[in-house]
Write a protein that holds these residues in place. Structure first.
Motif, PDB file in Angstrom:
ATOM      1  N   THR A   8       0.830  -1.205   0.000  1.00  0.00           N
ATOM      2  CA  THR A   8       0.000   0.000   0.000  1.00  0.00           C
ATOM      3  C   THR A   8       0.861   1.251   0.000  1.00  0.00           C
ATOM      4  N   ALA A   9       1.921   1.247   0.783  1.00  0.00           N
ATOM      5  CA  ALA A   9       2.826   2.406   0.821  1.00  0.00           C
ATOM      6  C   ALA A   9       3.431   2.667  -0.556  1.00  0.00           C
ATOM      7  N   ARG A  10       3.769   1.613  -1.272  1.00  0.00           N
ATOM      8  CA  ARG A  10       4.338   1.769  -2.618  1.00  0.00           C
ATOM      9  C   ARG A  10       3.296   2.302  -3.605  1.00  0.00           C
ATOM     10  N   LYS A  11       2.044   1.862  -3.449  1.00  0.00           N
ATOM     11  CA  LYS A  11       0.971   2.397  -4.293  1.00  0.00           C
ATOM     12  C   LYS A  11       0.816   3.892  -4.055  1.00  0.00           C
ATOM     13  N   ILE A  12       0.829   4.284  -2.794  1.00  0.00           N
ATOM     14  CA  ILE A  12       0.713   5.705  -2.446  1.00  0.00           C
ATOM     15  C   ILE A  12       1.881   6.479  -3.037  1.00  0.00           C
ATOM     16  N   LEU A  13       3.071   5.964  -2.860  1.00  0.00           N
ATOM     17  CA  LEU A  13       4.276   6.617  -3.376  1.00  0.00           C
ATOM     18  C   LEU A  13       4.206   6.785  -4.892  1.00  0.00           C
ATOM     19  N   ASP A  14       3.896   5.717  -5.594  1.00  0.00           N
ATOM     20  CA  ASP A  14       3.853   5.763  -7.059  1.00  0.00           C
ATOM     21  C   ASP A  14       2.779   6.725  -7.556  1.00  0.00           C
ATOM     22  N   ALA A  15       1.597   6.700  -6.948  1.00  0.00           N
ATOM     23  CA  ALA A  15       0.508   7.580  -7.382  1.00  0.00           C
ATOM     24  C   ALA A  15       0.807   9.037  -7.048  1.00  0.00           C
ATOM     25  N   THR A  16       1.499   9.263  -5.952  1.00  0.00           N
ATOM     26  CA  THR A  16       1.895  10.626  -5.584  1.00  0.00           C
ATOM     27  C   THR A  16       2.848  11.192  -6.632  1.00  0.00           C
ATOM     28  N   LYS A  40       8.179   3.578   5.642  1.00  0.00           N
ATOM     29  CA  LYS A  40       7.678   2.461   4.857  1.00  0.00           C
ATOM     30  C   LYS A  40       8.149   2.548   3.409  1.00  0.00           C
ATOM     31  N   ALA A  41       8.216   3.784   2.863  1.00  0.00           N
ATOM     32  CA  ALA A  41       8.641   3.957   1.470  1.00  0.00           C
ATOM     33  C   ALA A  41       9.139   5.381   1.290  1.00  0.00           C
TER      34      ALA A  41
END
Length: 142
Positions: A8-16, A40-41
């Motif tokens: 989830t942290a990676r999804k947030i990072l990528d979408a940001t 987390k990321a």
């Protein structure tokens, strides 16, 4: 979802980061912390300036420290500068009370915070909100 997972942290990072690219913003640094304040990321786009990751961390950390999105901390700093200064002293200077630090909520459960730095504080916040929403979670920017 009780904890902020790495996925989830990676999804947030990528979408940001994707939102920053979509808006043609200056290079961004993004930090995702869990509810304990642990990393987390993290990522910094090519061309970010030297302290962007630290500023992004300070935005996320400040939001977690006081349980308010950093937009609310910014407002509070204007209204109660001595309070924010005192809390930042207790936090050993790790808080950056300007927009761009957004709490990650799953319903009423706090999962962590995202901090973004690189463009204007308002644009940083827009990107953090987009990242959290892309992961199906609720942002609280303050």
């Amino acid at each position: 979802m009780a904890d902020l997972t790495l996925d989830t942290a990676r999804k947030i990072l990528d979408a940001t980061l994707a939102k920053g690219i979509e808006k043609k913003l200056k290079p961004l640094a993004v930090i995702v912390l869990d509810a304990r304040g642990c990393l987390k990321a993290a990522a910094a786009q090519d061309g970010t300036s030297l302290m962007r990751a630290e500023v992004a961390h300070g935005k996320a950390y400040g939001a977690l420290a006081l349980g308010l999105g950093s937009r609310a901390l910014f407002q509070r700093a204007q209204e109660q500068a001595y309070f924010i200064d005192a809390v930042n002293t207790l936090a050993q200077g790790r808080m950056v009370p300007v927009p761009g630090g957004v709490l990650i909520m799953d319903g009423t459960t706090l999962l962590g915070a995202v901090g973004v730095s690189g463009d204007t504080s308002d644009n940083d916040e827009i990107c953090a909100i987009a990242g959290i929403e892309a992961a199906g979670l609720k942002p609280n920017a303050g």
